[in-house]
Design a protein around this motif. Sequence first.
Motif, PDB file in Angstrom:
ATOM      1  N   ASN A   1       0.809  -1.212   0.000  1.00 48.78           N
ATOM      2  CA  ASN A   1       0.000   0.000   0.000  1.00 48.78           C
ATOM      3  C   ASN A   1       0.844   1.264   0.000  1.00 48.78           C
ATOM      4  OD1 ASN A   1      -3.058  -0.752   0.339  1.00 48.78           O
ATOM      5  ND2 ASN A   1      -1.890  -2.246   1.518  1.00 48.78           N
ATOM      6  N   PHE A   2       2.088   1.165   0.483  1.00 49.36           N
ATOM      7  CA  PHE A   2       3.021   2.289   0.374  1.00 49.36           C
ATOM      8  C   PHE A   2       3.266   2.607  -1.106  1.00 49.36           C
ATOM      9  CE2 PHE A   2       7.363   4.006   0.130  1.00 49.36           C
ATOM     10  CZ  PHE A   2       7.265   5.075   1.018  1.00 49.36           C
ATOM     11  N   GLY A   3       3.554   1.563  -1.885  1.00 50.68           N
ATOM     12  CA  GLY A   3       3.737   1.764  -3.322  1.00 50.68           C
ATOM     13  C   GLY A   3       2.456   2.199  -4.003  1.00 50.68           C
ATOM     14  N   SER A   4       1.350   1.588  -3.599  1.00 47.83           N
ATOM     15  CA  SER A   4       0.060   1.926  -4.194  1.00 47.83           C
ATOM     16  C   SER A   4      -0.333   3.375  -3.915  1.00 47.83           C
ATOM     17  CB  SER A   4      -1.008   0.976  -3.667  1.00 47.83           C
ATOM     18  OG  SER A   4      -2.290   1.347  -4.102  1.00 47.83           O
ATOM     19  N   PHE A   5      -0.020   3.869  -2.710  1.00 49.53           N
ATOM     20  CA  PHE A   5      -0.387   5.240  -2.339  1.00 49.53           C
ATOM     21  C   PHE A   5       0.221   6.257  -3.301  1.00 49.53           C
ATOM     22  CE2 PHE A   5       0.974   9.119  -0.071  1.00 49.53           C
ATOM     23  CZ  PHE A   5      -0.275   9.676   0.177  1.00 49.53           C
ATOM     24  N   PHE A   6       1.533   6.171  -3.492  1.00 53.67           N
ATOM     25  CA  PHE A   6       2.187   7.139  -4.363  1.00 53.67           C
ATOM     26  C   PHE A   6       1.772   6.953  -5.820  1.00 53.67           C
ATOM     27  CE2 PHE A   6       4.950   7.327  -0.641  1.00 53.67           C
ATOM     28  CZ  PHE A   6       5.043   8.704  -0.475  1.00 53.67           C
ATOM     29  N   ALA A   7       1.529   5.707  -6.224  1.00 53.96           N
ATOM     30  CA  ALA A   7       1.064   5.468  -7.582  1.00 53.96           C
ATOM     31  C   ALA A   7      -0.316   6.080  -7.801  1.00 53.96           C
ATOM     32  CB  ALA A   7       1.028   3.970  -7.866  1.00 53.96           C
TER      33      ALA A   7
ATOM     34  N   GLN B   1      -8.365   7.445  -5.042  1.00 57.10           N
ATOM     35  CA  GLN B   1      -7.935   6.078  -4.756  1.00 57.10           C
ATOM     36  C   GLN B   1      -6.725   6.032  -3.835  1.00 57.10           C
ATOM     37  OE1 GLN B   1      -8.366   3.255  -8.380  1.00 57.10           O
ATOM     38  NE2 GLN B   1      -8.049   5.299  -9.210  1.00 57.10           N
ATOM     39  N   ALA B   2      -5.982   7.122  -3.759  1.00 61.42           N
ATOM     40  CA  ALA B   2      -4.833   7.169  -2.857  1.00 61.42           C
ATOM     41  C   ALA B   2      -5.262   7.062  -1.401  1.00 61.42           C
ATOM     42  CB  ALA B   2      -4.030   8.447  -3.081  1.00 61.42           C
ATOM     43  N   LEU B   3      -6.526   7.388  -1.114  1.00 57.26           N
ATOM     44  CA  LEU B   3      -7.025   7.233   0.253  1.00 57.26           C
ATOM     45  C   LEU B   3      -6.939   5.792   0.713  1.00 57.26           C
ATOM     46  CD1 LEU B   3     -10.228   9.478   0.386  1.00 57.26           C
ATOM     47  CD2 LEU B   3      -8.086   9.802   1.650  1.00 57.26           C
ATOM     48  N   ASN B   4      -7.190   4.853  -0.200  1.00 56.05           N
ATOM     49  CA  ASN B   4      -7.199   3.443   0.188  1.00 56.05           C
ATOM     50  C   ASN B   4      -5.858   2.986   0.752  1.00 56.05           C
ATOM     51  OD1 ASN B   4      -6.644   0.464  -1.346  1.00 56.05           O
ATOM     52  ND2 ASN B   4      -8.315   0.551   0.125  1.00 56.05           N
ATOM     53  N   PRO B   5      -4.751   3.117   0.015  1.00 52.51           N
ATOM     54  CA  PRO B   5      -3.480   2.681   0.601  1.00 52.51           C
ATOM     55  C   PRO B   5      -3.035   3.524   1.788  1.00 52.51           C
ATOM     56  CG  PRO B   5      -3.124   3.730  -1.519  1.00 52.51           C
ATOM     57  CD  PRO B   5      -4.591   3.526  -1.391  1.00 52.51           C
ATOM     58  N   MET B   6      -3.358   4.830   1.783  1.00 57.10           N
ATOM     59  CA  MET B   6      -2.986   5.656   2.926  1.00 57.10           C
ATOM     60  C   MET B   6      -3.685   5.169   4.194  1.00 57.10           C
ATOM     61  SD  MET B   6      -3.539   9.743   3.556  1.00 57.10           S
ATOM     62  CE  MET B   6      -5.295   9.535   3.941  1.00 57.10           C
ATOM     63  N   LEU B   7      -4.973   4.861   4.074  1.00 56.48           N
ATOM     64  CA  LEU B   7      -5.723   4.372   5.219  1.00 56.48           C
ATOM     65  C   LEU B   7      -5.225   2.992   5.659  1.00 56.48           C
ATOM     66  CD1 LEU B   7      -9.289   5.534   4.133  1.00 56.48           C
ATOM     67  CD2 LEU B   7      -8.024   6.342   6.147  1.00 56.48           C
ATOM     68  N   VAL B   8      -4.823   2.160   4.697  1.00 52.08           N
ATOM     69  CA  VAL B   8      -4.269   0.855   5.062  1.00 52.08           C
ATOM     70  C   VAL B   8      -3.039   1.030   5.942  1.00 52.08           C
ATOM     71  CG1 VAL B   8      -3.069  -1.179   4.160  1.00 52.08           C
ATOM     72  CG2 VAL B   8      -5.198  -0.435   3.103  1.00 52.08           C
TER      73      VAL B   8
ATOM     74  N   TYR C   1     -14.604   5.219   1.294  1.00 49.22           N
ATOM     75  CA  TYR C   1     -13.234   4.705   1.202  1.00 49.22           C
ATOM     76  C   TYR C   1     -12.742   4.208   2.557  1.00 49.22           C
ATOM     77  CZ  TYR C   1     -11.772   5.636  -3.614  1.00 49.22           C
ATOM     78  OH  TYR C   1     -11.611   5.584  -4.973  1.00 49.22           O
ATOM     79  N   LEU C   2     -13.084   4.927   3.620  1.00 49.99           N
ATOM     80  CA  LEU C   2     -12.682   4.508   4.964  1.00 49.99           C
ATOM     81  C   LEU C   2     -13.285   3.153   5.312  1.00 49.99           C
ATOM     82  CD1 LEU C   2     -11.419   5.002   7.769  1.00 49.99           C
ATOM     83  CD2 LEU C   2     -13.496   6.271   8.370  1.00 49.99           C
ATOM     84  N   LEU C   3     -14.570   2.978   5.057  1.00 48.31           N
ATOM     85  CA  LEU C   3     -15.236   1.711   5.380  1.00 48.31           C
ATOM     86  C   LEU C   3     -14.710   0.574   4.500  1.00 48.31           C
ATOM     87  CD1 LEU C   3     -18.899   3.024   5.776  1.00 48.31           C
ATOM     88  CD2 LEU C   3     -17.398   2.197   7.607  1.00 48.31           C
TER      89      LEU C   3
ATOM     90  N   GLY D   1     -12.670  -2.795   5.752  1.00 51.57           N
ATOM     91  CA  GLY D   1     -13.095  -4.131   5.355  1.00 51.57           C
ATOM     92  C   GLY D   1     -12.004  -4.872   4.608  1.00 51.57           C
ATOM     93  N   GLU D   2     -11.264  -4.159   3.749  1.00 50.75           N
ATOM     94  CA  GLU D   2     -10.175  -4.786   2.992  1.00 50.75           C
ATOM     95  C   GLU D   2      -9.112  -5.358   3.920  1.00 50.75           C
ATOM     96  OE1 GLU D   2      -6.409  -3.474   0.171  1.00 50.75           O
ATOM     97  OE2 GLU D   2      -7.735  -1.976   1.067  1.00 50.75           O
TER      98      GLU D   2
END
Length: 539
Positions: free
Chosen positions: A161-167, A365-372, A436-438, A442-443
């Motif tokens: 998710n670190f890589g996914s966030f910046f991507a 979509q960057a919210l997803n990896p950041m929240l992870v 995105y938070l929810l 769940g993810e």
Amino acid sequence: MSTTTAGQGRMPRQIAYIIGNEACERFSFYGMRNILVPFLVSSALLGYLPAGPERDGAAKDIFHMFVIGVYFFPLLGGWLADRFFGKYHTILWFSLVYCAGHACLALFENNATGFYTGLFLIALGSGGIKPLVVSFCGDQFDQGNKDKAKVVFDAFYWIINFGSFFASLLSPLFLRHFGPAVAFGIPGALMFVATFVFWLGRRRYVNVPAAGRDPHAFFEVVKTALRARRPGQGRPGLFVALAGVAVAAAMLLLWALSATTGLRAWPAGFNFVITACLALGVVIALGGWGASLQLERARGVHPDLAVDGVRAVLRIIIVFALVTPFWSLFDQKASTWIIQGREMVIPHDAPWWPSWLVQDAAQMQALNPMLVMLLIPFNNLVLFPLLERLGFRITPLRKMGWGIAISGASWIVAAVLQLQIDGGAPVSLAWQGLPYLLLTFGEILVSATALEFAYSQAPHAMKGVIMAFWYLTSTFGSLWVLLTNAAVRNEAVIGRIAGTGLSENAFLMFFFAGFAFLAALAFAAYARRYPMQDNYRKA
């Protein structure tokens, strides 16, 4: 490459190469994946379709067919690694195919043949390594340091998710300001770096060799069980398995007749990808059921350990099947939610909105990896210990069941936002942060947990294959999306949706939420009687 075991109680040093490879590869994958729908909607590749719902729908279909490929090819990668080449060489070779696919995207932005060839090569390369990297990481541990494995699996998911966030944050900006060649070329360069980093660790890895043609492998045991005769007894399992093959063949034949002769032998919206996935699902479901009916007949021909291992795999596949609705929700954040976001208002005038950075709906979509990255340590350090102290027993299957249900709740929120949009009210893009938070919570409960669950439950000789089955859950998750998209192109279905007073988008959002809630109930019912295993290798 070393074949020695990892040090007792220590964190294996070679893990750094695997984690570094994964960070770059995930930037590569999500960098292209998260701009695929915005690119297709505005590109010349779909210029033959009118702008609006029709082009949006075509872009979603292409995206989800790509996802299906990404999560189908793990079957091939797992089989090649377990049977012939081992995990290291299979990962390395598929990574080179992966690099070639990225090159095609960067070079052929206006050429449909070249671009779709690139998508195929990325699906093949990414899918080929997908079941192997996690299990290869697990191979670096033994009974003496398996306590470190959970830390690494969580770190593994964190670095993904670190890589996914910046991507996710940067790729839409590259697409907007520099065009597709640069936006797709940068992920390609990162994939080359990922391959090089993985190669650098070649002399340090614990390399579990390929099993070769194992006479007691999963499919060998299944074949023996289905063929075996017992005096005075029929072979109901063989009949069920053959029925699955016959139904799958009939599906493919009907599709071929419809595609080549114009006969209406198969639903018009069911293309080859949908049909092939349905056929595969029938073979897996009926083949697995048939094998379970006669599995005890394999004892004596195969050792008890192999037969019990097959029984364990069949149980795991049921768990995996019940997770597929989660992926039908999760993967649509890169398609349905982007399209919804394009109808929302970006609050550039708000002093708290980072207008200098967030300029496109796809960047949400960057919210997803950041929240992870935030929620994994919060869960492990705060939430789960607190729940344990309150008397709640936290198990992998319970986390996965709740994760499916919470993901369903995220789509209820998204549907409510869609109702506001459909009513003509200007809705701030910032409101997408709540679903995105929810969805991300769940993810974490489903996917991060399942990485360790799948590895620990799989017998040693079947770890590559069972990881391939795990990733196949995403294939069927996208299949459900394609099926619903095909269904709503039917005039009768469109009429019924209109009768509800909801727009098509809002109706489908509520539909997928209900789908997830039903899956969560079924998952909880099965999880109550699932026998947990411990299949880490001995030191």
